[in-house]
Write an enzyme that holds these catalytic residues in place. Structure first.
Site, mmCIF file in Angstrom:
data_model
loop_
_atom_site.group_PDB
_atom_site.id
_atom_site.type_symbol
_atom_site.label_atom_id
_atom_site.label_comp_id
_atom_site.label_asym_id
_atom_site.label_seq_id
_atom_site.Cartn_x
_atom_site.Cartn_y
_atom_site.Cartn_z
ATOM 1 C CG HIS A 165 11.328 -2.018 32.657
ATOM 2 N ND1 HIS A 165 11.445 -0.646 32.581
ATOM 3 C CD2 HIS A 165 11.525 -2.329 33.960
ATOM 4 C CE1 HIS A 165 11.687 -0.155 33.786
ATOM 5 N NE2 HIS A 165 11.750 -1.166 34.646
ATOM 6 C CG HIS A 187 15.223 -3.389 37.729
ATOM 7 N ND1 HIS A 187 15.804 -2.146 37.925
ATOM 8 C CD2 HIS A 187 13.976 -3.158 37.259
ATOM 9 C CE1 HIS A 187 14.923 -1.209 37.610
ATOM 10 N NE2 HIS A 187 13.806 -1.790 37.199
ATOM 11 C CD GLN A 243 15.970 1.743 42.694
ATOM 12 O OE1 GLN A 243 16.126 0.686 42.102
ATOM 13 N NE2 GLN A 243 14.781 2.271 42.894
ATOM 14 C CG HIS A 255 12.146 3.181 36.373
ATOM 15 N ND1 HIS A 255 13.247 2.813 35.666
ATOM 16 C CD2 HIS A 255 11.730 2.081 37.046
ATOM 17 C CE1 HIS A 255 13.489 1.534 35.904
ATOM 18 N NE2 HIS A 255 12.598 1.066 36.724
ATOM 19 C CD GLU A 258 7.601 1.742 39.469
ATOM 20 O OE1 GLU A 258 8.749 2.193 39.329
ATOM 21 O OE2 GLU A 258 7.367 0.563 39.788
ATOM 22 C CG ASP A 311 9.913 -3.828 36.872
ATOM 23 O OD1 ASP A 311 11.095 -3.414 36.803
ATOM 24 O OD2 ASP A 311 9.029 -3.243 37.519
ATOM 25 C CD1 TRP A 319 10.781 -2.657 44.760
ATOM 26 C CD2 TRP A 319 12.613 -3.658 43.914
ATOM 27 N NE1 TRP A 319 11.850 -1.820 44.953
ATOM 28 C CE2 TRP A 319 12.978 -2.398 44.449
ATOM 29 C CE3 TRP A 319 13.590 -4.461 43.338
ATOM 30 C CZ2 TRP A 319 14.292 -1.933 44.417
ATOM 31 C CZ3 TRP A 319 14.900 -4.002 43.311
ATOM 32 C CH2 TRP A 319 15.250 -2.750 43.848
HETATM 33 ZN ZN LIG Z 1 11.920 -1.006 36.751
#
Ligand SMILES: [Zn+2]
Length: 427
Positions: free
Chosen positions: A56, A58, A151, A209, A212, A308, A314
């Site tokens: 996982h 991005h 997203q 996802h 979350e 991630d 993030w």
């Molecule tokens: Zn993610």
């Protein structure tokens, strides 16, 4: 043979094994291999592992730290807002350049397969095209799998459905989703149904996802499991994050776990991100937010651990180090039993490879000769030390080499970690 690694320890506990490699494939794994090879290397009891796999990630956002500004609060919501500010400023070259830089970091860390979500909520599909380009360019040394990720919400974002289908048409081959981000719980459930149907029609894998949040009543993993079962997608679907499971009622979870297992839905937790982004509305006690990994494993669910984010809106930290991910998983999930440590290591290797449907993965005759020689004797020591990747081999060729770390002293009775002798310059 082309290459033999002698006296290797393997992650499953086998000791003093020789690994023979020919024409990019592993052809023998046995003690005292009688054959000879052009290059023979004595790894002297170090761990030889199949490469790390990140289930996982991005990649479109990785290494963008500070663009156009830093996340001041460090929260998930400011991160999403920040990504929204950055998106209009992206261009193909910049996204590809950052992604390629990350892939270089990954290879040096023995990370040779990455499943990356790619945001499809941009009518230009700029990140999609850039990452498809990167996927082609890194193919000789890294398996990059792309997930079409809406997203801003599959139903909440105006053109997301059309854009997601366009991304699949261009060659993205995993269907993503973000049901907890839709306007209502009902919209979220509807998005799960529609996205699973798209995957079933096209014969694709699914990775959403899912839940979350810290909301104990979020139920999208239940819908994802039911839709997987209804459409016969067993073994082809993963739920990522599942952080709300941390906060759910225990009685409800006792029903949910067998439902997930029955559907063959895999779970991907992201411990570094979950421990930093969840529980933000809590005072004390403050929830950890990571899904119930030990309980999922005990129920027979395939569990992997993803990175991630690395240096993005993030999460400011990270270094493409899957051993750091496993280290955090062990701590957050209190997986300190011997079985727990083994499961954490499987979560960044074999289980992640299973979720990605990687062919020819592993240290066995017939597998592609992808492997990592670690400055550690076993998976426990690898996680404890976040051990140096002394050699990284892809299809029988050395693609990265690191010096041993002087500080990484082994336990008494274990092989000395400091010697360079086993790495002849001929490789
Ligand atoms: Zn993610």
């Amino acid at each position: 043979m082309d290459l033999i690694l002698r006296h290797a320890n393997l992650p499953d506990g086998r000791r003093d094994v020789d690994i023979g490699i020919e024409a990019g494939r592993i052809v023998a794994v046995q003690p005292g291999l009688g054959a000879s090879a052009t290059i023979e290397t004595d790894v002297r009891g170090r761990l030889v592992s199949p490469p790390f796999v990140d289930a996982h990630f991005h990649l479109d956002a990785a290494l963008s730290l500070g663009l156009p500004r830093r996340n001041v609060s460090g929260t998930l919501l400011e991160g999403i807002a920040l990504w929204g500010e950055l998106k209009p400023q992206l261009n193909h070259e910049a996204v590809a350049e950052r992604a390629l830089a990350y892939c270089d970091m990954a290879v040096a860390q023995g990370l040779l397969a990455i499943r990356s979500h790619v945001d499809v909520c941009d009518d230009r599909l700029l990140a999609v095209d850039a990452l498809l380009d990167v996927q082609r360019r890194v193919k000789p040394y890294l398996d990059l799998q792309l997930v079409a990720f809406p997203q801003d919400g599959f139903y909440r974002s105006p053109n997301a459905e059309e854009n997601l289908l366009r991304a699949l048409d261009r060659g993205v081959n995993v269907v993503g989703g973000i049901p907890h981000f839709e306007r209502t719980m009902a919209d979220g459930a509807a998005s799960v149904r529609r996205l699973c149907e798209i995957a079933a029609e096209r014969g694709l894998l699914v990775d959403m996802h899912c839940d979350e949040s810290d909301d104990p009543l979020s139920r999208h993993i239940e819908t994802l499991s039911a839709e997987t079962h209804r459409l016969g997608l067993h073994g082809r679907v993963a739920g990522s994050h599942l952080t709300s499971m941390h906060s759910m009622d225990n009685y409800y979870v006792s029903k949910l776990l067998p439902l997930i297992a029955e559907s063959g839905v895999a779970a991907i937790a992201n411990p570094l991100i979950n421990i930093t982004l969840q529980g933000r509305h809590d005072t004390y006690p403050k929830r950890r937010g990571m899904t119930r990994a030990p309980e999922l494993i005990a129920a027979g669910v395939t569990v992997a651990f993803g990175h991630d984010c690395v240096m993005d809106p993030w999460y400011s930290f990270g270094a493409a180090d899957m051993l750091e991910v496993a280290h955090m998983a062990v701590h957050v999930g209190q997986m300190t039993s011997l079985d727990g440590i083994a499961a954490a290591y499987a979560g960044i290797t074999t289980n992640a490879a299973k979720i990605l449907h990687l062919d020819d993965y592993g240290i066995a005759p017939g597998c592609r000769a992808d492997l990592v020689v670690l400055q550690a004797a076993d998976p426990f020591e690898a996680i404890r030390l976040k051990a140096a990747r002394l050699l990284v081999v892809r299809a029988g060729k050395v693609v990265s080499r690191s010096e041993p770390r002087a500080s990484a002293l082994s336990l008494p009775g274990r092989p000395a970690s400091l010697s360079l002798e086993f790495m002849p310059g001929s490789i």
